[in-house]
Write a protein that holds these residues in place. Structure first.
Motif, PDB file in Angstrom:
ATOM      1  N   THR B  61       0.828  -1.202   0.000  1.00 48.19           N
ATOM      2  CA  THR B  61       0.000   0.000   0.000  1.00 48.19           C
ATOM      3  C   THR B  61       0.864   1.253   0.000  1.00 48.19           C
ATOM      4  O   THR B  61       0.365   2.369  -0.041  1.00 48.19           O
ATOM      5  N   ASN B  64       2.054   4.252  -4.806  1.00 48.88           N
ATOM      6  CA  ASN B  64       0.911   5.006  -5.292  1.00 48.88           C
ATOM      7  C   ASN B  64       1.026   5.193  -6.804  1.00 48.88           C
ATOM      8  O   ASN B  64       2.020   5.717  -7.288  1.00 48.88           O
ATOM      9  N   ALA B 141       1.994  -2.660  -7.023  1.00 48.93           N
ATOM     10  CA  ALA B 141       0.692  -2.023  -6.904  1.00 48.93           C
ATOM     11  C   ALA B 141       0.093  -2.005  -8.299  1.00 48.93           C
ATOM     12  O   ALA B 141       0.828  -2.047  -9.292  1.00 48.93           O
TER      13      ALA B 141
END
Lengths: 104, 154
Positions: B61, B64, B141
């Motif tokens: 997490t 980004n 991600a």
């Protein structure tokens, strides 16, 4: 080759942000010439090297999936106004160009 | 003077281009370090293992991806990858459904921050996957980008 690189570097606090625009066709090798039906040969930038005062801070290895006239931006620490940023690229046909700029 | 160097430069690149098209000089030989196999891999897994030696990544997490939810033009999709992780060695960007998923690999020096921004071509609606190599670990991600007009071929 005419000038292909537009580059700007700006220091804010400890972080220097480098932004660059390169003029390049970035052909993927998959597009076809509509008139002849032949494939347009691949022609793209493979490597971009960026140096700060002569020391490499970032090396980008690119494939043909990077857009035409590529834009690149990254950040590093330790730069200050007046430092020299040099950026150079090499494509799959062996062509290259480089440009340098002072950090503002 | 500038015009002279310009002429010389274009002549030199001209001869190189001729040599390349005549097959005398393989363009791949010019850059030894460029990971050809990884860029020609047809799947994200194959590209990953070829580029970074492993195809297992841990979702994180801390990474980004900034990209539009809907990209009208697949030829120009602005993508920004940023991470707060320290000791980032490289950031690789994949477009899952492109013919060759690996779009670019950014090798970051010691002082570079975990931040790169560029523009990608996307063939169709697909996940954009960022793989960050940090301290020997692979973290990833993903973000889906819907594409209305594809950007590869035409």
């Amino acid at each position: 080759m005419a000038k292909t690189i537009r580059i700007r570097a700006k220091a804010k606090g400890d972080t220097t942000t480098v932004k660059a625009l390169i003029t390049h066709p970035m052909e993927t090798g998959q597009r076809k010439n509509k008139k002849t039906g032949k494939k347009i040969p691949a022609h793209f930038i493979q490597e971009v090297v960026c140096k700060h005062n002569g020391a490499t801070v970032m090396t980008a290895q690119w494939g043909p999936a990077i857009s035409k006239n590529p834009y690149l931006s990254f950040q590093f620490t330790g730069g200050k106004a007046g430092d020299t940023i040099e950026l150079s690229w090499v494509d799959n046909k062996g062509q290259s160009d480089s440009a340098s700029v002072k950090v503002r | 003077m500038l015009r002279r160097t310009f002429l010389k430069g274009s002549l030199a690149t001209g001869t190189v281009a001729v040599a390349v098209s005549a097959g005398l000089l393989s363009p791949r030989l010019v850059l030894a370090a460029w990971p050809k196999a990884a860029f020609e891999a047809k799947s994200v897994q194959a590209g990953l293992s070829s580029l970074l030696g492993s195809d297992t990544t841990t979702p994180s997490t801390d990474i980004n991806i900034k990209a539009p939810d809907i990209a009208e033009n697949g030829a120009v999709v602005p993508v920004t990858v940023s991470t707060g992780l320290s000791g980032v060695e490289s950031i690789a960007v994949f477009v899952e459904k492109n013919t060759s998923p690996l779009a670019g690999n950014f090798l970051l020096g010691e002082r570079a921050k975990g931040y790169v921004s560029t523009r990608l071509k996307m063939r169709k609606t697909s996940n954009v996957i960022a793989v960050v190599k940090s301290g020997g670990k692979l973290l990833s991600a993903r973000k889906e980008v819907k594409v209305t007009i594809g950007g590869c071929g035409g």
